[in-house]
Design an enzyme around this catalytic site. Sequence first.
Site, PDB file in Angstrom:
ATOM      1  N   ASP A  65       0.733  -1.350   0.240  1.00 11.46           N
ATOM      2  CA  ASP A  65       0.108  -0.140  -0.364  1.00 11.46           C
ATOM      3  C   ASP A  65       1.045   1.501  -0.105  1.00 11.46           C
ATOM      4  O   ASP A  65       1.434   1.074   0.892  1.00 11.46           O
ATOM      5  CB  ASP A  65      -0.868  -0.384   1.667  1.00 11.46           C
ATOM      6  CG  ASP A  65      -2.022   1.012   1.305  1.00 11.46           C
ATOM      7  OD1 ASP A  65      -2.454   0.865  -0.126  1.00 11.46           O
ATOM      8  OD2 ASP A  65      -2.756   1.214   1.585  1.00 11.46           O
ATOM      9  N   HIS A  84      -3.107  14.007   1.131  1.00 14.87           N
ATOM     10  CA  HIS A  84      -3.817  12.911   2.532  1.00 14.87           C
ATOM     11  C   HIS A  84      -2.637  12.591   3.785  1.00 14.87           C
ATOM     12  O   HIS A  84      -2.870  12.550   4.939  1.00 14.87           O
ATOM     13  CB  HIS A  84      -4.363  11.428   1.982  1.00 14.87           C
ATOM     14  CG  HIS A  84      -4.349  10.577   3.609  1.00 14.87           C
ATOM     15  ND1 HIS A  84      -5.150  10.187   3.526  1.00 14.87           N
ATOM     16  CD2 HIS A  84      -2.871   9.074   3.687  1.00 14.87           C
ATOM     17  CE1 HIS A  84      -4.862   9.175   4.817  1.00 14.87           C
ATOM     18  NE2 HIS A  84      -3.696   8.619   4.454  1.00 14.87           N
ATOM     19  N   ARG A  87       1.011  14.056  13.918  1.00 18.66           N
ATOM     20  CA  ARG A  87       2.174  15.418  14.167  1.00 18.66           C
ATOM     21  C   ARG A  87       2.813  16.479  14.125  1.00 18.66           C
ATOM     22  O   ARG A  87       2.881  16.774  12.486  1.00 18.66           O
ATOM     23  CB  ARG A  87       3.892  14.286  13.638  1.00 18.66           C
ATOM     24  CG  ARG A  87       3.957  13.177  13.462  1.00 18.66           C
ATOM     25  CD  ARG A  87       5.518  12.600  12.702  1.00 18.66           C
ATOM     26  NE  ARG A  87       4.978  12.956  10.928  1.00 18.66           N
ATOM     27  CZ  ARG A  87       4.427  12.230  10.806  1.00 18.66           C
ATOM     28  NH1 ARG A  87       4.627  11.295  10.964  1.00 18.66           N
ATOM     29  NH2 ARG A  87       4.197  12.959   9.216  1.00 18.66           N
ATOM     30  N   GLU A 111     -10.510   4.019   4.144  1.00 18.98           N
ATOM     31  CA  GLU A 111     -10.012   4.549   3.355  1.00 18.98           C
ATOM     32  C   GLU A 111      -9.983   4.564   1.516  1.00 18.98           C
ATOM     33  O   GLU A 111     -10.734   3.041   0.859  1.00 18.98           O
ATOM     34  CB  GLU A 111      -8.136   4.438   3.536  1.00 18.98           C
ATOM     35  CG  GLU A 111      -7.781   4.954   5.044  1.00 18.98           C
ATOM     36  CD  GLU A 111      -6.329   4.677   5.016  1.00 18.98           C
ATOM     37  OE1 GLU A 111      -5.214   4.374   4.160  1.00 18.98           O
ATOM     38  OE2 GLU A 111      -6.116   5.709   5.652  1.00 18.98           O
ATOM     39  N   GLU A 164      -9.710   4.321  -2.239  1.00 17.62           N
ATOM     40  CA  GLU A 164      -7.601   4.271  -2.710  1.00 17.62           C
ATOM     41  C   GLU A 164      -8.092   3.328  -4.244  1.00 17.62           C
ATOM     42  O   GLU A 164      -9.244   3.067  -4.459  1.00 17.62           O
ATOM     43  CB  GLU A 164      -6.697   3.613  -1.598  1.00 17.62           C
ATOM     44  CG  GLU A 164      -6.336   3.577  -0.430  1.00 17.62           C
ATOM     45  CD  GLU A 164      -5.248   2.935   0.507  1.00 17.62           C
ATOM     46  OE1 GLU A 164      -4.977   2.681  -0.702  1.00 17.62           O
ATOM     47  OE2 GLU A 164      -5.399   2.912   0.761  1.00 17.62           O
ATOM     48  N   ASP A 210      -9.131   0.368   2.307  1.00 18.67           N
ATOM     49  CA  ASP A 210      -8.001   0.000   3.188  1.00 18.67           C
ATOM     50  C   ASP A 210      -8.516  -0.002   4.990  1.00 18.67           C
ATOM     51  O   ASP A 210      -8.574   1.684   5.244  1.00 18.67           O
ATOM     52  CB  ASP A 210      -6.755   0.903   2.970  1.00 18.67           C
ATOM     53  CG  ASP A 210      -5.733   0.378   3.786  1.00 18.67           C
ATOM     54  OD1 ASP A 210      -5.361  -1.237   4.431  1.00 18.67           O
ATOM     55  OD2 ASP A 210      -4.929   1.368   4.068  1.00 18.67           O
ATOM     56  N   ARG A 237      -8.126   3.502  13.490  1.00 20.89           N
ATOM     57  CA  ARG A 237      -7.092   4.707  14.165  1.00 20.89           C
ATOM     58  C   ARG A 237      -6.252   4.723  15.041  1.00 20.89           C
ATOM     59  O   ARG A 237      -5.388   5.477  15.294  1.00 20.89           O
ATOM     60  CB  ARG A 237      -7.913   6.333  13.493  1.00 20.89           C
ATOM     61  CG  ARG A 237      -8.355   5.839  12.261  1.00 20.89           C
ATOM     62  CD  ARG A 237      -7.220   5.771  10.949  1.00 20.89           C
ATOM     63  NE  ARG A 237      -7.922   6.508   9.913  1.00 20.89           N
ATOM     64  CZ  ARG A 237      -7.348   6.464   8.859  1.00 20.89           C
ATOM     65  NH1 ARG A 237      -5.927   5.526   9.043  1.00 20.89           N
ATOM     66  NH2 ARG A 237      -7.817   7.267   7.633  1.00 20.89           N
ATOM     67  N   GLN A 288      -3.936   2.063  15.289  1.00 18.19           N
ATOM     68  CA  GLN A 288      -2.442   2.807  14.461  1.00 18.19           C
ATOM     69  C   GLN A 288      -2.036   4.058  15.320  1.00 18.19           C
ATOM     70  O   GLN A 288      -0.672   3.569  14.680  1.00 18.19           O
ATOM     71  CB  GLN A 288      -3.749   3.592  13.046  1.00 18.19           C
ATOM     72  CG  GLN A 288      -2.513   4.097  12.461  1.00 18.19           C
ATOM     73  CD  GLN A 288      -3.367   4.611  10.849  1.00 18.19           C
ATOM     74  OE1 GLN A 288      -3.663   5.029  11.078  1.00 18.19           O
ATOM     75  NE2 GLN A 288      -2.074   5.328   9.770  1.00 18.19           N
ATOM     76  N   LYS A 330      -4.449  -2.240   9.724  1.00 18.37           N
ATOM     77  CA  LYS A 330      -5.001  -2.566   8.765  1.00 18.37           C
ATOM     78  C   LYS A 330      -4.854  -3.630   7.989  1.00 18.37           C
ATOM     79  O   LYS A 330      -5.170  -3.515   7.065  1.00 18.37           O
ATOM     80  CB  LYS A 330      -3.418  -1.857   7.803  1.00 18.37           C
ATOM     81  CG  LYS A 330      -2.671   0.066   8.307  1.00 18.37           C
ATOM     82  CD  LYS A 330      -4.079   1.096   7.855  1.00 18.37           C
ATOM     83  CE  LYS A 330      -2.991   2.436   7.242  1.00 18.37           C
ATOM     84  NZ  LYS A 330      -4.440   2.790   6.550  1.00 18.37           N
ATOM     85  N   THR A 380      -9.182  -5.632   3.827  1.00 20.72           N
ATOM     86  CA  THR A 380      -8.559  -4.992   2.860  1.00 20.72           C
ATOM     87  C   THR A 380     -10.451  -5.200   1.344  1.00 20.72           C
ATOM     88  O   THR A 380     -10.303  -5.999   1.584  1.00 20.72           O
ATOM     89  CB  THR A 380      -7.327  -5.046   2.113  1.00 20.72           C
ATOM     90  OG1 THR A 380      -6.672  -4.238   2.816  1.00 20.72           O
ATOM     91  CG2 THR A 380      -7.225  -3.953   1.127  1.00 20.72           C
ATOM     92  N   THR A 418      -4.682   6.622   0.040  1.00 16.06           N
ATOM     93  CA  THR A 418      -6.118   7.240   0.318  1.00 16.06           C
ATOM     94  C   THR A 418      -6.351   8.086  -0.759  1.00 16.06           C
ATOM     95  O   THR A 418      -4.690   9.244  -0.301  1.00 16.06           O
ATOM     96  CB  THR A 418      -6.608   7.691   1.576  1.00 16.06           C
ATOM     97  OG1 THR A 418      -6.407   7.281   1.957  1.00 16.06           O
ATOM     98  CG2 THR A 418      -7.665   8.190   1.680  1.00 16.06           C
ATOM     99  N   GLU A 443     -10.000  12.585   8.239  1.00 18.95           N
ATOM    100  CA  GLU A 443      -9.221  13.431   7.567  1.00 18.95           C
ATOM    101  C   GLU A 443     -10.751  14.510   7.671  1.00 18.95           C
ATOM    102  O   GLU A 443     -11.053  15.956   8.264  1.00 18.95           O
ATOM    103  CB  GLU A 443      -8.777  13.665   6.011  1.00 18.95           C
ATOM    104  CG  GLU A 443      -7.528  13.389   6.380  1.00 18.95           C
ATOM    105  CD  GLU A 443      -7.263  12.022   4.820  1.00 18.95           C
ATOM    106  OE1 GLU A 443      -7.274  13.448   3.984  1.00 18.95           O
ATOM    107  OE2 GLU A 443      -7.433  11.485   4.013  1.00 18.95           O
TER     108      GLU A 443
HETATM  109 CA    CA Z   1      -3.682   2.906   3.331  1.00 15.83          CA
END
Ligand code: CA
Length: 437
Positions: A138, A145, A154, A210, A212, A244, A248, A251, A264, A268, A370, A384
């Site tokens: 991926d 994104h 961050r 996500e 994609e 995907d 979160r 993650q 993840k 999928t 994404t 997002e």
């Molecule tokens: Ca992804």
Amino acid sequence: MRSIDETHDQRLTSWVDSANRPGSDFPIQNLPFAVFRRAGSAEPLRCGVGIGDAIVDLTALGPAAPGAGPAAEALAACAAPALNALMALGPEAAVALRRALSSLLRSGSAHAGALAAALVPQEQAEFAVPARIGDYTDFYTSIHHATAVGRLFRPEQPLLPNYKWVPIAYHGRASSIGVSGQSVRRPHGQLMPRGAERPHLAPSERLDYELELGVLVGRGNALGEAVPIERAEEHVFGLCLLNDWSARDVQAWEYQPLGPFLAKNFATTVSPWVVTLEALAPFRAPWRRTAGDPQPLAYLDCAALRESGTIEIALEVAIETQAMRERALAPARLSQSDFRDSYWSIAQMVAHHTVNGCNLEPGDLLGTGTQSGPEPGAAGSLLELTAGGSRPLTLPSAEQRTFLADGDRVILRGWCERPGFVRIGFGEAVGTVVPAT
Ligand code: CA
């Protein structure tokens, strides 16, 4: 690069009437591949091509089948429960089969009567993951994104310094890839809430999707032999939609220092339909690097990329909650974006993946990452859209969402439109969240 030929002519119509309806995802100019059988039957899975609201069973063409040459060779590879053998033959075979099928399916074809028996209504079919996916990678090709997510994880350094040089990716998990229509069980994982002293194991509370595209590899490359960017697309069969699913909260706790793992790899979802690069030829656009950003290293750049390395594909996410289903409300669109806004192209993904000699094999899956656009509403994930869960969305049912609830159905769609050509679509990739065990 695949060229535009008579199979893309907007004047072509099919004797399969539903293919000629405006807005159909599967006009005769598309001809996407899938693996299917009649639902609930013991029939073998085999390859088919979408036309209107039907599937052409490629193992049932009878006397209409091309007798010799690359099209016949390609057709012989379709009597299998996966597209890998066809993919391995490379673009020459795919082009030959596309031309043969376009000719057989167009209005006035002498074979229309005989071929009608090879049609299976899509609503009577069940689908399989279209290829035996040996490996899944991926990527992270949308800078919009990457920046938005980086800002949440961050704030001090949203975009890491390597992003504009390296097409970033991680190796995903092939065993948990499922086809549209699947149920996705809410995963358990280690959660470390803000302010907590130690993590605990619990069902994810921040389950996300996500939006994609999936890139399905055609002909492979030998271990040790890099694929030059000029030839990268010769190793791509086609594209599908890809969700995907992402936990979160899992993650956020696990991702440093080695990247995504259990957040993840629990599910999928891909669309059953693979739209070939041949079908996408009319929708290409020049690839450009944003002014002021570094130009790519030489192995990630070439004339064909600058001329037509991008594909314009409109992408959309919709949601249908349990309550919306019960009240027969239509799914609500959450966002729309376009693959043309991707920072890295498909050819760059392939060239980079193989630059160290890594071997890709037919049926390998490369996620694009994404696809979020530059506008706030063009974000391809709830992370997002809700600013990390801090700004809930209100749905037409008056329900609110920060992340997915049990019973939520997520629907991905994609399509290409351009004046002078017939619109083609990708169908749907649908998955429904079911409660944790
Ligand atoms: Ca992804």
